[in-house]
Design a protein around this motif. Structure first.
Motif, mmCIF file in Angstrom:
data_model
loop_
_atom_site.group_PDB
_atom_site.id
_atom_site.type_symbol
_atom_site.label_atom_id
_atom_site.label_comp_id
_atom_site.label_asym_id
_atom_site.label_seq_id
_atom_site.Cartn_x
_atom_site.Cartn_y
_atom_site.Cartn_z
ATOM 1 N N THR A 1 16.008 -8.851 16.031
ATOM 2 C CA THR A 1 17.171 -7.978 16.143
ATOM 3 C C THR A 1 18.284 -8.685 16.907
ATOM 4 O OG1 THR A 1 15.681 -6.107 16.183
ATOM 5 C CG2 THR A 1 17.912 -5.705 16.964
ATOM 6 N N ILE A 2 19.486 -8.656 16.349
ATOM 7 C CA ILE A 2 20.640 -9.260 17.015
ATOM 8 C C ILE A 2 21.534 -8.123 17.523
ATOM 9 C CG2 ILE A 2 22.629 -10.804 16.730
ATOM 10 C CD1 ILE A 2 19.945 -12.205 16.175
ATOM 11 N N GLY A 3 21.866 -8.185 18.805
ATOM 12 C CA GLY A 3 22.722 -7.137 19.380
ATOM 13 C C GLY A 3 24.160 -7.268 18.894
ATOM 14 N N ILE A 4 24.808 -6.125 18.694
ATOM 15 C CA ILE A 4 26.231 -6.128 18.374
ATOM 16 C C ILE A 4 26.976 -5.589 19.578
ATOM 17 C CG2 ILE A 4 27.996 -5.023 16.928
ATOM 18 C CD1 ILE A 4 26.155 -5.355 14.591
ATOM 19 N N THR A 5 27.817 -6.429 20.149
ATOM 20 C CA THR A 5 28.529 -6.041 21.356
ATOM 21 C C THR A 5 29.560 -4.955 21.042
ATOM 22 O OG1 THR A 5 28.424 -8.389 21.885
ATOM 23 C CG2 THR A 5 29.737 -6.987 23.362
ATOM 24 N N ARG A 6 30.353 -5.218 20.012
ATOM 25 C CA ARG A 6 31.456 -4.305 19.703
ATOM 26 C C ARG A 6 31.954 -4.521 18.277
ATOM 27 N NH1 ARG A 6 36.200 -5.673 23.463
ATOM 28 N NH2 ARG A 6 37.562 -5.144 21.728
ATOM 29 N N ILE A 7 32.575 -3.491 17.731
ATOM 30 C CA ILE A 7 33.302 -3.645 16.468
ATOM 31 C C ILE A 7 34.649 -2.962 16.697
ATOM 32 C CG2 ILE A 7 33.253 -3.352 13.961
ATOM 33 C CD1 ILE A 7 30.318 -2.647 14.131
ATOM 34 N N HIS A 8 35.711 -3.703 16.536
ATOM 35 C CA HIS A 8 37.016 -3.069 16.781
ATOM 36 C C HIS A 8 37.983 -3.241 15.615
ATOM 37 C CE1 HIS A 8 38.066 -7.136 18.559
ATOM 38 N NE2 HIS A 8 39.068 -6.929 17.729
#
Ligand code: ADP
Ligand code: MG
Length: 483
Positions: free
Chosen positions: A121-128
């Protein structure tokens, strides 16, 4: 780089992916984003940065990014704000880009990636949310750089990963997964070669076992999935060689040169931009209500990993087949649409995985451009299932269908390929073949069973492929034993 030093170090990679959204109009102006028009025809005073113009938020930009946020398990901010990212560039007439800074609309998500040996699993910090700039064109005028502002203000989203990626292969798998998801959600066409998906890679190395991250470099200008993998590989090796020979990695931005297969410096940390972010005064905060969230949630399609599992558990397909069929949403849709008309998953999957994919590859087209409609393909598979045609006729009809707009049944008639299962038709042929080949008949009777293939072949040839091989086999065995 020796294998020893590659075992001594571990790479740490974080990706920043930009995706151009498929909204019909721009992020903050009611003008079309359609691709391929003449330069500077899709612009408004706002795109040109004229004073006094005011941005108005395109609601679909918000809905599209929330779709992706929900599909990647992100938290969705109830309230987020836009910020101005200030910098000068000839294709950015406003002198700033509208973006999001410390309050992204989506944050803390994750994405599962599958590799051959393991998944993680790869973490997603943010989507903007943000907007694209225009395009500078350097190769059309011998003396000047030209500017096309059609792209200025096109909606973009940026997906920032945690530094959880460890190898170039994981980076490749992560990008492929993002492409698959945005395509499933129909928010971006996912085409990296055409620039609708773009990726910057942050790369550092550290001795295995060390907790702290090393100094990172940022790689830009990789315009294909393979190039991302290659550029990261190159950069890891460069950093290891540098450190092993007593040097130190410096923070800098590097450009990937796909023809030389190497990176070169674009700017060092000293020249790094200071964007002077501040809240965008012309746009109100983006407020997401529960009602809106529920509404969007109910519109989400079945995601690829869920569909993959369902193809295995419900349709009893093998892992490999299920994976190929669900890789692209439209291929999976096509498969299921055919299945609806002819309920035999194995038979339908088989034709799609061999014949249909072969044509898509040969012609470099997608399933949406494939000339055989769902009902025509279902008709073809049905003809075979009902024993009205044999395999070689099926192949012929399939190839014919690529250029002829007729149903499988019509083509089978036209090409005279319908199997005749009437014994009155095959019996005389069988009798003739037996009469003409006394030696083979004798050997067959002495126990050379494999000769049955020879007899079937002769009968099929005489019948011009129209006999039903199953029936021929049965009748032949009967008659050979009687004769
Ligand atoms: P910036 O503000 O310069 O863009 P961020 O903190 O937003 O920096 O990080 C950008 C990307 O770099 C993220 O994907 C993050 O995971 C990754 N990253 C941060 N530190 C490192 C590191 N030491 N090595 C590799 N990747 C890193
Ligand atoms: Mg960044």
């Amino acid at each position: 780089m020796s294998t020893i030093s590659s075992k001594k170090y571990e790479a740490v990679i974080g990706l920043e992916v930009h995706a151009q959204l498929l909204t019909k109009s721009k992020a903050f102006a009611p003008v079309t984003t359609e691709y391929g028009s003449a330069p500077n025809t899709q612009i408004t005073p706002l795109c040109l940065g004229h004073p006094g113009t005011l941005p108005v938020l395109n609601e679909n930009l918000v809905r599209y990014i929330i779709k992706l946020g929900l599909a990647t398990g992100c938290n969705i901010a109830e309230k987020s704000i836009f910020a101005r990212k200030n910098y000068f560039y000839p294709d950015l007439p406003k002198g700033y880009q509208i973006s999001q800074y410390d309050t992204p609309i989506c944050f803390d998500g994750e994405l599962d990636i599958e590799l051959e040996e393991y998944s993680k699993t790869i973490g997603i910090t943010r989507i903007h949310m943000e907007e694209d700039a225009g395009k500078s064109i350097h190769d059309q005028d011998p003396y000047h750089t030209l500017v096309d502002l059609n792209r200025a203000g096109t909606p973009l989203i940026e997906i920032v990963s945690e530094p959880d990626i460890r190898t170039p292969q994981e980076a490749y798998a992560y990008l492929t997964k993002i492409k698959q998801i945005v395509q499933y959600l129909e928010i971006c066409d996912g085409n990296m070669e055409e620039g609708s998906l773009r990726c910057d890679a942050n790369v550092s190395i550290r001795p295995r076992g060390q907790k702290e991250f090393g100094t990172r470099t940022e790689l830009k200008n990789m315009n294909s999935f393979r190039n991302v993998e290659r550029a990261i590989q190159f950069e890891i090796e460069r950093q290891i060689d540098l450190v092993e020979s007593g040097g130190e990695v410096v923070q800098e931005t590097l450009l990937w040169d796909a023809s030389k297969l190497e990176t070169r410096q674009m700017r060092s940390k000293e020249e790094a931009h200071d964007y002077r972010y501040f809240p965008e005064p012309d746009l109100p905060p983006v407020v997401v209500t529960d009602e809106m969230l529920n509404d969007i949630r109910s519109e989400l399609p079945e995601m690829p990993s869920v569909r993959f599992e369902r193809f295995i558990s419900e349709l009893k397909l093998g892992k490999e087949d299920a994976s190929i069929l669900t890789e692209n949403r439209y291929l999976a849709d096509y498969f299921e649409d055919v299945l609806e008309l002819h309920n035999d998953a194995k038979a339908v999957a088989n034709v799609i995985l061999t014949e249909v994919l072969r044509v898509l590859n040969e012609r470099s087209i997608t399933i949406r451009e494939f000339p055989i409609s769902v009902d025509r393909l279902a008709g073809l598979i049905k003809l075979k299932a009902e024993d009205k045609i044999n395999s070689s006729a099926m192949q012929k009809i399939f190839n014919e269908m690529l250029t002829e707009e007729l149903s499988a049944e019509k083509l089978a008639e036209k090409l005279n390929l319908l199997q005749v299962s009437d014994t009155g038709f095959v019996e005389p042929i069988i009798d003739e073949v037996i009469a003409k080949n006394p030696d083979e008949v004798a050997r067959f009777k002495e126990g050379k069973n494999a000769l049955i293939g020879f007899f079937i072949g002769q009968v099929m040839k005489q019948s011009k492929g129209k006999a039903n091989p199953k029936q021929v086999r049965e009748l032949l065995i009967q008659k050979l034993n009687q004769s």
